[in-house]
Design a protein around this motif. Structure first.
Motif, PDB file in Angstrom:
ATOM      1  N   ILE A 131       0.853  -1.192   0.000  1.00 40.08           N
ATOM      2  CA  ILE A 131       0.000   0.000   0.000  1.00 40.08           C
ATOM      3  C   ILE A 131       0.889   1.242   0.000  1.00 40.08           C
ATOM      4  O   ILE A 131       1.799   1.374   0.820  1.00 40.08           O
ATOM      5  CB  ILE A 131      -0.947   0.005   1.204  1.00 40.08           C
ATOM      6  N   VAL A 132       0.594   2.164  -0.938  1.00 42.47           N
ATOM      7  CA  VAL A 132       1.380   3.402  -1.032  1.00 42.47           C
ATOM      8  C   VAL A 132       0.581   4.634  -0.611  1.00 42.47           C
ATOM      9  O   VAL A 132       1.165   5.700  -0.413  1.00 42.47           O
ATOM     10  CB  VAL A 132       1.912   3.588  -2.473  1.00 42.47           C
ATOM     11  N   TRP A 133      -0.735   4.478  -0.489  1.00 37.62           N
ATOM     12  CA  TRP A 133      -1.560   5.663  -0.161  1.00 37.62           C
ATOM     13  C   TRP A 133      -2.736   5.234   0.700  1.00 37.62           C
ATOM     14  O   TRP A 133      -3.532   4.371   0.305  1.00 37.62           O
ATOM     15  CB  TRP A 133      -2.047   6.336  -1.446  1.00 37.62           C
ATOM     16  N   PHE A 134      -2.835   5.850   1.876  1.00 33.62           N
ATOM     17  CA  PHE A 134      -4.006   5.719   2.749  1.00 33.62           C
ATOM     18  C   PHE A 134      -4.781   7.030   2.673  1.00 33.62           C
ATOM     19  O   PHE A 134      -4.259   8.083   3.049  1.00 33.62           O
ATOM     20  CB  PHE A 134      -3.596   5.445   4.199  1.00 33.62           C
ATOM     21  N   ASP A 135      -6.005   6.961   2.198  1.00 37.62           N
ATOM     22  CA  ASP A 135      -6.845   8.157   2.078  1.00 37.62           C
ATOM     23  C   ASP A 135      -7.936   8.084   3.132  1.00 37.62           C
ATOM     24  O   ASP A 135      -8.862   7.274   3.026  1.00 37.62           O
ATOM     25  CB  ASP A 135      -7.448   8.245   0.675  1.00 37.62           C
ATOM     26  N   LEU A 136      -7.837   8.957   4.145  1.00 40.42           N
ATOM     27  CA  LEU A 136      -8.791   8.961   5.254  1.00 40.42           C
ATOM     28  C   LEU A 136      -9.826  10.057   5.019  1.00 40.42           C
ATOM     29  O   LEU A 136      -9.481  11.240   4.997  1.00 40.42           O
ATOM     30  CB  LEU A 136      -8.094   9.191   6.595  1.00 40.42           C
TER      31      LEU A 136
ATOM     32  N   GLU B 212       5.755   9.240  -2.083  1.00 32.43           N
ATOM     33  CA  GLU B 212       6.276  10.530  -2.520  1.00 32.43           C
ATOM     34  C   GLU B 212       5.812  10.861  -3.935  1.00 32.43           C
ATOM     35  O   GLU B 212       5.388  11.984  -4.220  1.00 32.43           O
ATOM     36  CB  GLU B 212       7.799  10.496  -2.456  1.00 32.43           C
ATOM     37  N   VAL B 213       5.879   9.886  -4.828  1.00 32.12           N
ATOM     38  CA  VAL B 213       5.416  10.094  -6.206  1.00 32.12           C
ATOM     39  C   VAL B 213       3.910  10.344  -6.220  1.00 32.12           C
ATOM     40  O   VAL B 213       3.415  11.208  -6.955  1.00 32.12           O
ATOM     41  CB  VAL B 213       5.782   8.882  -7.089  1.00 32.12           C
ATOM     42  N   VAL B 214       3.167   9.581  -5.417  1.00 30.11           N
ATOM     43  CA  VAL B 214       1.715   9.783  -5.339  1.00 30.11           C
ATOM     44  C   VAL B 214       1.403  11.192  -4.864  1.00 30.11           C
ATOM     45  O   VAL B 214       0.508  11.860  -5.402  1.00 30.11           O
ATOM     46  CB  VAL B 214       1.080   8.731  -4.407  1.00 30.11           C
ATOM     47  N   LEU B 215       2.139  11.683  -3.863  1.00 30.71           N
ATOM     48  CA  LEU B 215       1.892  13.027  -3.333  1.00 30.71           C
ATOM     49  C   LEU B 215       2.127  14.086  -4.406  1.00 30.71           C
ATOM     50  O   LEU B 215       1.300  14.997  -4.585  1.00 30.71           O
ATOM     51  CB  LEU B 215       2.788  13.281  -2.133  1.00 30.71           C
ATOM     52  N   VAL B 216       3.224  13.993  -5.130  1.00 27.27           N
ATOM     53  CA  VAL B 216       3.520  14.993  -6.161  1.00 27.27           C
ATOM     54  C   VAL B 216       2.465  14.947  -7.257  1.00 27.27           C
ATOM     55  O   VAL B 216       1.969  15.994  -7.711  1.00 27.27           O
ATOM     56  CB  VAL B 216       4.924  14.759  -6.740  1.00 27.27           C
ATOM     57  N   ALA B 217       2.080  13.747  -7.693  1.00 32.42           N
ATOM     58  CA  ALA B 217       1.061  13.629  -8.741  1.00 32.42           C
ATOM     59  C   ALA B 217      -0.283  14.151  -8.247  1.00 32.42           C
ATOM     60  O   ALA B 217      -1.031  14.802  -9.006  1.00 32.42           O
ATOM     61  CB  ALA B 217       0.941  12.171  -9.178  1.00 32.42           C
ATOM     62  N   LEU B 218      -0.609  13.896  -6.984  1.00 30.40           N
ATOM     63  CA  LEU B 218      -1.868  14.400  -6.420  1.00 30.40           C
ATOM     64  C   LEU B 218      -1.853  15.918  -6.342  1.00 30.40           C
ATOM     65  O   LEU B 218      -2.857  16.579  -6.666  1.00 30.40           O
ATOM     66  CB  LEU B 218      -2.097  13.792  -5.037  1.00 30.40           C
TER      67      LEU B 218
ATOM     68  N   PHE C 238      -1.497  16.143   4.482  1.00 28.25           N
ATOM     69  CA  PHE C 238      -0.720  15.143   3.761  1.00 28.25           C
ATOM     70  C   PHE C 238       0.424  14.702   4.676  1.00 28.25           C
ATOM     71  O   PHE C 238       1.212  15.540   5.134  1.00 28.25           O
ATOM     72  CB  PHE C 238      -0.149  15.714   2.466  1.00 28.25           C
ATOM     73  N   VAL C 239       0.512  13.413   4.930  1.00 25.96           N
ATOM     74  CA  VAL C 239       1.557  12.869   5.790  1.00 25.96           C
ATOM     75  C   VAL C 239       2.423  11.940   4.946  1.00 25.96           C
ATOM     76  O   VAL C 239       1.929  10.956   4.380  1.00 25.96           O
ATOM     77  CB  VAL C 239       0.962  12.098   6.980  1.00 25.96           C
TER      78      VAL C 239
ATOM     79  N   THR D 169      -3.397  10.778   3.601  1.00 22.23           N
ATOM     80  CA  THR D 169      -4.155  12.032   3.485  1.00 22.23           C
ATOM     81  C   THR D 169      -5.343  11.967   4.429  1.00 22.23           C
ATOM     82  O   THR D 169      -6.026  10.935   4.511  1.00 22.23           O
ATOM     83  CB  THR D 169      -4.639  12.256   2.040  1.00 22.23           C
ATOM     84  N   ILE D 170      -5.566  13.082   5.101  1.00 21.82           N
ATOM     85  CA  ILE D 170      -6.671  13.178   6.071  1.00 21.82           C
ATOM     86  C   ILE D 170      -7.528  14.367   5.663  1.00 21.82           C
ATOM     87  O   ILE D 170      -7.011  15.487   5.541  1.00 21.82           O
ATOM     88  CB  ILE D 170      -6.144  13.364   7.505  1.00 21.82           C
ATOM     89  N   ARG D 171      -8.800  14.124   5.469  1.00 13.26           N
ATOM     90  CA  ARG D 171      -9.683  15.199   5.005  1.00 13.26           C
ATOM     91  C   ARG D 171     -11.099  14.941   5.503  1.00 13.26           C
ATOM     92  O   ARG D 171     -11.460  13.811   5.846  1.00 13.26           O
ATOM     93  CB  ARG D 171      -9.671  15.289   3.478  1.00 13.26           C
ATOM     94  N   TYR D 172     -11.877  16.030   5.494  1.00 14.43           N
ATOM     95  CA  TYR D 172     -13.263  15.961   5.948  1.00 14.43           C
ATOM     96  C   TYR D 172     -14.219  16.565   4.913  1.00 14.43           C
ATOM     97  O   TYR D 172     -15.327  16.961   5.255  1.00 14.43           O
ATOM     98  CB  TYR D 172     -13.410  16.676   7.292  1.00 14.43           C
ATOM     99  N   HIS D 173     -13.774  16.639   3.678  1.00 13.38           N
ATOM    100  CA  HIS D 173     -14.626  17.058   2.571  1.00 13.38           C
ATOM    101  C   HIS D 173     -14.076  16.421   1.290  1.00 13.38           C
ATOM    102  O   HIS D 173     -13.087  15.677   1.333  1.00 13.38           O
ATOM    103  CB  HIS D 173     -14.730  18.582   2.468  1.00 13.38           C
ATOM    104  N   GLU D 174     -14.728  16.679   0.145  1.00 12.64           N
ATOM    105  CA  GLU D 174     -14.419  15.970  -1.103  1.00 12.64           C
ATOM    106  C   GLU D 174     -13.924  16.924  -2.188  1.00 12.64           C
ATOM    107  O   GLU D 174     -14.681  17.287  -3.083  1.00 12.64           O
ATOM    108  CB  GLU D 174     -15.664  15.221  -1.604  1.00 12.64           C
TER     109      GLU D 174
END
Length: 323
Positions: A25-30, A129-135, A93-94, A102-107
């Motif tokens: 797993i490379v990305w946890f989206d909360l 790191e690559v996912v963060l830059v692309a995001l 973003f952590v 990523t931790i967020r409370y909206h879309e």
């Protein structure tokens, strides 16, 4: 809710495996995580995730910091930006080792479009790191789209304010609606500028983090490009804000011009009808000895004098260009 994304040959794939395994797993989206979900992920990754109250802190030291070997970055992002009153909320973003959280409370829209695109196109999402830059690139592109749409709407408002005189004669301009539209666009641009300021800080912090982590040259180059893009968008937002201020001043000026035109009409009417009123007042007096009372043509003469006395001022105003 926690969405987990796997690296599948440079693509992202939503993890649908049973259990709580985090291998690959490379990305946890909360998204609006519960306390139990956050605590469980903290135990697996060995980092303390910020609470919603901590995310909303405005101090830079509370939004950009290192802790337990992880980089924590928070920015304010817009959601539901197809309207003039987007929902603005912080997103954290952590970057912990090779994983992104990523931790967020909206879309925000980018969190919907980016995973779908990364699933179809190989974007090299081999680590967090690559996912963060692309995001972040997707987020900057989304903000650019919002500013582009706002710019078109502002151009439409400008056309309404400065429309041609021929159109002005045939249509009644609702300046209240124009002022309301200007106010809505002003609020939108203000929110986007605030978001871009937080993004610029985040990208600057990320640039330092990539240098500290000795990231690939390609990643550092993309971060520098992100910084330039965010700065150019901030400049464009400032330009749109100045244009909105100009349109507001111009609209108020147009309102004053139309009010002055109305007052001018009443002033001309008052001047034009003052002599006829004087004549009518003179011959309306009930004195017995008035020479004109015995004249056979007295009444038509008084009417003629009133018409001439009204026409002469109107003709003079017309010759002077005041009408």
């Amino acid at each position: 809710m926690i969405r987990r994304y796997l690296n599948a040959d440079g693509r992202l794939r939503l993890d649908d495996r049973p259990g709580d395994a985090i291998d690959g797993i490379v990305w946890f989206d909360l998204l609006s995580p519960t306390a139990e979900e956050a605590a469980g992920l903290e135990a697996k990754l060995g980092v303390d995730l910020p609470t919603r109250e901590e995310m909303e802190e405005i101090e830079v030291s509370s939004r950009l910091y290192y802790e337990d070997g992880a980089a924590f970055m928070t920015a304010t992002l817009p959601a539901q930006a197809d309207r003039d009153n987007p929902l603005m909320a912080p997103v954290t973003f952590v970057l912990a080792a090779d994983r992104l959280v990523t931790i967020r409370y909206h879309e925000p829209r980018a969190f919907q479009t980016f995973p779908m695109r990364a699933e179809k196109v190989a974007m090299g999402c081999t680590n967090g790191e690559v996912v963060l830059v692309a995001l972040l690139e997707a987020i900057v592109d989304r903000i650019a789209d919002i500013l582009e749409r706002a710019g078109r709407d502002i151009d439409g408002i400008s056309h309404d304010v400065f429309q041609h005189k021929e159109v002005m004669r045939t249509t009644s301009r609702n300046f209240q609606a124009v002022l309301e539209a200007i106010g809505r666009k002003g609020d939108l641009i203000s929110n986007i500028r605030d978001s871009l300021v937080t993004l610029e800080r985040l990208i600057g912090f990320l640039g330092q983090a990539t240098t500290h982590r000795k990231s690939d040259k390609d990643i550092r180059s993309r971060v520098k490009t992100l910084a330039r893009d965010a700065r150019s968008l901030t400049d464009h937002a400032s330009f749109l804000s100045q244009k909105i201020t100009f349109l507001l001043d111009a609209s108020l000026g147009m309102i004053n011009i139309e009010q002055n035109a109305i007052i001018k009409i009443f002033s001309v009417a008052a001047v034009a009808f003052l002599p006829p009123t004087l004549i009518a007042s003179v011959y309306g007096m009930n004195f017995h000895f008035m020479p004109e009372l015995e004249w056979p043509w007295g009444y038509p003469l008084a009417i003629l004098l009133m018409v001439i006395s009204a026409a002469l001022p109107l003709w003079y105003f017309w010759r002077r260009g005041w009408l």
